[in-house]
Scaffold this motif. Structure first.
Motif, PDB file in Angstrom:
ATOM      1  N   LEU A   1       0.821  -1.213   0.000  1.00  0.00           N
ATOM      2  CA  LEU A   1       0.000   0.000   0.000  1.00  0.00           C
ATOM      3  C   LEU A   1       0.855   1.262   0.000  1.00  0.00           C
TER       4      LEU A   1
ATOM      5  N   ARG B   1      -2.057  -8.458  -8.547  1.00  0.00           N
ATOM      6  CA  ARG B   1      -3.360  -9.112  -8.493  1.00  0.00           C
ATOM      7  C   ARG B   1      -3.253 -10.485  -7.841  1.00  0.00           C
TER       8      ARG B   1
ATOM      9  N   ARG C   1      -2.568 -10.134  -4.107  1.00  0.00           N
ATOM     10  CA  ARG C   1      -3.714  -9.674  -3.316  1.00  0.00           C
ATOM     11  C   ARG C   1      -4.724 -10.793  -3.099  1.00  0.00           C
ATOM     12  N   GLN C   2      -4.830 -11.710  -4.064  1.00  0.00           N
ATOM     13  CA  GLN C   2      -5.748 -12.840  -3.893  1.00  0.00           C
ATOM     14  C   GLN C   2      -5.378 -13.671  -2.672  1.00  0.00           C
TER      15      GLN C   2
ATOM     16  N   PHE D   1     -16.783  -7.938   0.177  1.00  0.00           N
ATOM     17  CA  PHE D   1     -15.360  -8.302   0.178  1.00  0.00           C
ATOM     18  C   PHE D   1     -15.145  -9.694  -0.412  1.00  0.00           C
TER      19      PHE D   1
ATOM     20  N   SER E   1     -16.723 -10.995  -2.750  1.00  0.00           N
ATOM     21  CA  SER E   1     -16.879 -10.983  -4.210  1.00  0.00           C
ATOM     22  C   SER E   1     -15.563 -10.657  -4.922  1.00  0.00           C
ATOM     23  N   PHE E   2     -14.604 -10.083  -4.201  1.00  0.00           N
ATOM     24  CA  PHE E   2     -13.346  -9.706  -4.846  1.00  0.00           C
ATOM     25  C   PHE E   2     -12.393 -10.890  -5.010  1.00  0.00           C
ATOM     26  N   TYR E   3     -12.714 -12.010  -4.344  1.00  0.00           N
ATOM     27  CA  TYR E   3     -11.759 -13.125  -4.316  1.00  0.00           C
ATOM     28  C   TYR E   3     -12.300 -14.344  -5.043  1.00  0.00           C
TER      29      TYR E   3
ATOM     30  N   PRO F   1     -18.128  -8.646  -8.771  1.00  0.00           N
ATOM     31  CA  PRO F   1     -17.796  -7.468  -7.949  1.00  0.00           C
ATOM     32  C   PRO F   1     -18.456  -6.182  -8.441  1.00  0.00           C
TER      33      PRO F   1
ATOM     34  N   LEU G   1     -10.362  -0.885   0.387  1.00  0.00           N
ATOM     35  CA  LEU G   1     -10.741  -1.559  -0.852  1.00  0.00           C
ATOM     36  C   LEU G   1      -9.528  -1.748  -1.758  1.00  0.00           C
ATOM     37  N   ALA G   2      -8.638  -0.752  -1.737  1.00  0.00           N
ATOM     38  CA  ALA G   2      -7.448  -0.846  -2.587  1.00  0.00           C
ATOM     39  C   ALA G   2      -6.529  -1.975  -2.120  1.00  0.00           C
TER      40      ALA G   2
ATOM     41  N   THR H   1      -7.553  -4.908  -1.527  1.00  0.00           N
ATOM     42  CA  THR H   1      -8.107  -6.169  -2.028  1.00  0.00           C
ATOM     43  C   THR H   1      -7.778  -6.261  -3.519  1.00  0.00           C
ATOM     44  N   PRO H   2      -8.018  -7.420  -4.129  1.00  0.00           N
ATOM     45  CA  PRO H   2      -7.782  -7.503  -5.581  1.00  0.00           C
ATOM     46  C   PRO H   2      -8.883  -6.847  -6.412  1.00  0.00           C
ATOM     47  N   MET H   3      -9.785  -6.107  -5.776  1.00  0.00           N
ATOM     48  CA  MET H   3     -10.867  -5.431  -6.506  1.00  0.00           C
ATOM     49  C   MET H   3     -10.319  -4.637  -7.698  1.00  0.00           C
ATOM     50  N   SER H   4     -10.999  -4.762  -8.834  1.00  0.00           N
ATOM     51  CA  SER H   4     -10.594  -3.979  -9.995  1.00  0.00           C
ATOM     52  C   SER H   4     -11.012  -2.536  -9.780  1.00  0.00           C
ATOM     53  N   ARG H   5     -10.074  -1.636  -9.981  1.00  0.00           N
ATOM     54  CA  ARG H   5     -10.371  -0.221  -9.709  1.00  0.00           C
ATOM     55  C   ARG H   5     -11.374   0.317 -10.705  1.00  0.00           C
TER      56      ARG H   5
END
Ligand SMILES: Nc1ncnc2c1ncn2[C@@H]1O[C@H](COP(=O)(O)OP(=O)(O)O)[C@@H](O)[C@H]1O
Ligand SMILES: [Mg+2]
Lengths: 318, 348
Positions: A63, A83, A86-87, A111, A113-115, B10, B190-191, B193-197
């Motif tokens: 970060l 990517r 982060r997974q 949260f 849903s991101f993985y 997502p 949120l950043a 996480t692997p969330m797409s920006r």
């Protein structure tokens, strides 16, 4: 070039960093840090406020960008494998804030849903014991519940590596123990944890190894037991003299079994190997100097004593 | 939102989350949906065609003022009354009367030539007094008054209000939610996480579209019922224009909020970007009044494009082809703003 040479240790290293540096203007937040966290261990960064713990852990989390130094997390590097990395990470930030107007399960589902993989929403809530709060808004949770929700969001992907920044700061004792047992279960399932704390008891209870940090550097590193026994004295005797009278520390340091004596805000702290030998001698010495005790306590040496021995200061200045 | 264990994509989850946050903030719903309606109502009433509005005239208390007042009152479309000498200037300033007549031979008219209604009042008063003094009209002109639906000021105004609304709610709702999430450090989490920006930013715009129908429908329905404002083009074309407008301002809202660290800074930038458009983009008066060299810039602005397209579809029944240029301008604003936001967006 891999940061760690031998293949077997490479597999075992969850985090490696070398020569890490970060400054904010004139403030050097991290001043050349080397550390290695092994897979499966719970590693603690222990230090007072401003020691550079958050800066360090946020660099490891990808970060923050370091000014200098190398970081490898799970054998991958920030900037190229983000990517994928982060997974596999679970992250709880210092004072994590989540959407106040969403319910607990809505946040966890978002949260999740991101993985790509991970437990179901219900399983995560069971893990952190928040099932009864499933429909409550985040803004209505207590501090301890919010913190467990923050950890839940870090666990939605069954992470290989969990980063926790001051996970129990500001929590009541019961909430702290609840969180500790949650982290124990994560460990038991083979997870790796890197956490920061300024509570020496937390580091001592949870961590396999602890790096004690001060002013952006690691000043001691080892298992809590190693660090304490490195003091050469596993006990501490603390006392205060009636009406705050002066007492000579150099005389006290010469008592049998005393390895170190200091005065701190009217309280005298002795580090001793054998309290049952020191205390009678101490009482005799005080009587000889016609001084009256107002307080006397002994305890096993802690990581706090290790910090005091290295810096002359306490972890918490309160 | 019952016990759904499996999350959706997502992008959908982020959109749902944003929508839930929005509807659970009653104040936000009020400012975004109800407030614009109230404004439209107020402006609609203020600017509706007033029919035969009389001219208000003050006659100064002096010798002969009774005769002058009587002559004026007899003339059609004039409301005359006596005013005391010390009240005269105040009445004029406050718009209670539009012109003051000082009786005499000849009489004197006191008025402020900067006020169009005062100039009109002066002409009406003069004509009435000349006639009363015996002047004969050479002819009486025929009159055609415009009351046809679609040609009144209110018909012209409503599409402008709609455009202004789409701009305001798009920018405020997206801008505030993004900056709020940034100051509370939700964005930072949120950043991590692997969330797409891109998903996150797109979700902000999508969530905005859900309420768009409600907001536009309410305003148009109200305008149709209360003022019989027409919609001559097809509803599909109108929806397309509205959608493009919302995307353009959603993008602009994201862009303006993409780096602001505080709500105050974001509001400043919002106002800074919207104010010029309120003035030049033809909400209350036509943008054609501005000097020719400014016209290319004015026409490149998203609100101008949106207002022109809305008016063309609603009042002239334009086809999609006929509003193609405006649609292209709006689409370009949406794409360019979104792309820039994605690149410069501050997550911490
Ligand atoms: N964004 C920042 N800007 C300026 N100084 C900072 C910033 N973040 C941290 N610091 C400074 O860096 C030092 C280390 O901070 P931090 O890593 O937060 O310590 P800790 O987490 O151990 O309390 C402190 O002196 C702090 O004031
Ligand atoms: Mg910190």
């Amino acid at each position: 070039m891999p940061l760690v040479g031998a293949p077997d240790t490479k597999r075992a290293a969850a985090v490696v960093c070398r020569g890490l540096q970060k400054r904010y203007g004139d403030v050097v937040a991290v001043a050349g840090l080397d550390l290695e966290v092994r897979a499966g261990e719970c590693f603690g960064l222990l230090g007072p406020n401003g020691a550079g713990k958050t800066t360090t852990i946020e660099i490891l989390e990808g970060l923050l960008k370091q000014d200098a130094g190398e970081v490898e997390v799970l054998g991958l590097r920030w900037g190229t494998d983000d990517r994928a990395l982060r997974q596999r990470l679970g992250i709880q930030l210092q004072d994590t804030q989540l959407q106040e107007k969403l319910s607990v399960e809505e946040v966890v589902r978002l949260f999740r849903s991101f993985y790509r993989r991970g437990p179901s929403v219900g399983d995560v809530l069971r893990m952190v014991e928040l099932e009864s709060k499933r429909r409550s808004w985040v803004g209505k949770l207590s501090g301890g519940q919010k913190q467990r929700l923050a950890v839940a969001c870090a666990l939605v992907n069954e992470p290989d590596l969990l980063f926790l920044d001051e996970p129990t700061t500001g929590l009541d004792p019961q909430s702290r123990r609840q969180l500790w047992s949650l982290l124990d279960r994560f460990r038991a399932d083979g997870g790796t944890i890197v956490l920061t704390t300024h509570y020496m008891d937390e580091a001592q209870t949870l961590c396999d190894r602890v790096a004690i940090m001060d002013q952006g550097r690691i000043i001691a590193l080892g298992t809590p037991r190693e660090l304490i026994s490195s003091l050469g004295a596993e006990h501490a005797v603390e006392f205060a003299i009636d009406r705050g009278a002066e007492v000579s520390t150099s005389l006290l340091a010469q008592l049998p079994g005393v390895t170190d004596a200091r005065v701190d805000a009217g309280t005298v702290r002795l580090r001793v190997t054998e309290p049952h030998v020191v205390i009678p001698a101490l009482l005799l010495e005080l009587e000889r100097q016609r001084l009256q005790l107002s307080q006397l306590a002994t305890h096993q040496a802690t990581l706090e004593d290790v910090f005091v021995a290295h810096t002359g200061r306490h972890l918490r200045d309160e | 939102m019952s016990r759904r264990e499996r999350p959706y994509h997502p992008l959908i989850e982020l959109t749902i989350a944003r929508l839930l946050e929005f509807v659970r903030e009653p104040e936000a719903v009020f400012w975004v949906v109800v407030f614009p309606l109230v404004v439209a109502l107020a402006l609609g009433i203020a600017f509706r065609t007033k029919g035969d509005e009389p001219v208000y005239v003050g006659v100064l208390e002096a010798a002969g003022s009774a005769e002058v007042t009587a002559a004026l009152t007899k003339a059609p479309g004039i409301q005359a009354r006596l005013v005391a000498r010390d009240r005269a200037d105040l009445a004029l300033r406050d718009g209670e009367v539009q012109v003051i007549v000082l009786p005499g031979t000849p009489p004197t008219y006191r008025f402020d030539p900067a006020r169009p209604e005062s100039k009109l009042a002066r002409l009406a008063v003069d004509a009435a007094l000349q006639r009363a003094a015996g002047r004969a009209d050479r002819f009486t002109a025929g009159e055609e008054t415009i009351e046809a639906v679609g040609a009144r000021y209110i018909d012209w105004l409503i599409p402008g209000l709609l455009g202004m609304n789409i701009m305001g709610t798009g920018m405020w709702s997206i801008g505030f939610s993004v900056v709020w999430a940034r100051t509370r450090r939700v964005l930072k989490r949120l950043a991590a996480t692997p969330m797409s920006r891109r998903d996150y930013l797109l979700a902000q715009m999508l969530a905005r579209l859900v309420f768009l129908g409600l907001e536009v429908g309410a305003l148009l329905g109200f305008a149709a019922l209360a003022f019989s404002v027409p919609i001559r083009g097809s509803l599909w074309t109108l929806s397309g224009v509205v959608l493009l407008g919302a995307l353009a301002f959603g993008g602009l809202g994201l862009l303006v909020a993409s780096r602001a660290r505080t709500i105050e800074a974001a509001s400043g930038w919002m106002n800074f970007s919207m104010l010029p458009m309120w003035v030049v983009s033809g909400v209350f008066f036509s943008s054609a009044h501005f000097p020719a060299p400014m016209q290319p810039f004015i026409h490149a602005l998203p609100l101008t494009a949106l207002n022109d397209a809305l008016r063309a579809v609603m009042l002239d029944g334009a086809t999609p082809r006929e509003v193609g240029a405006e649609a292209a301008i709006l689409g370009a604003w949406a794409v360019v703003c979104f792309s820039i936001s994605l690149r410069i967006f501050r997550w911490k």
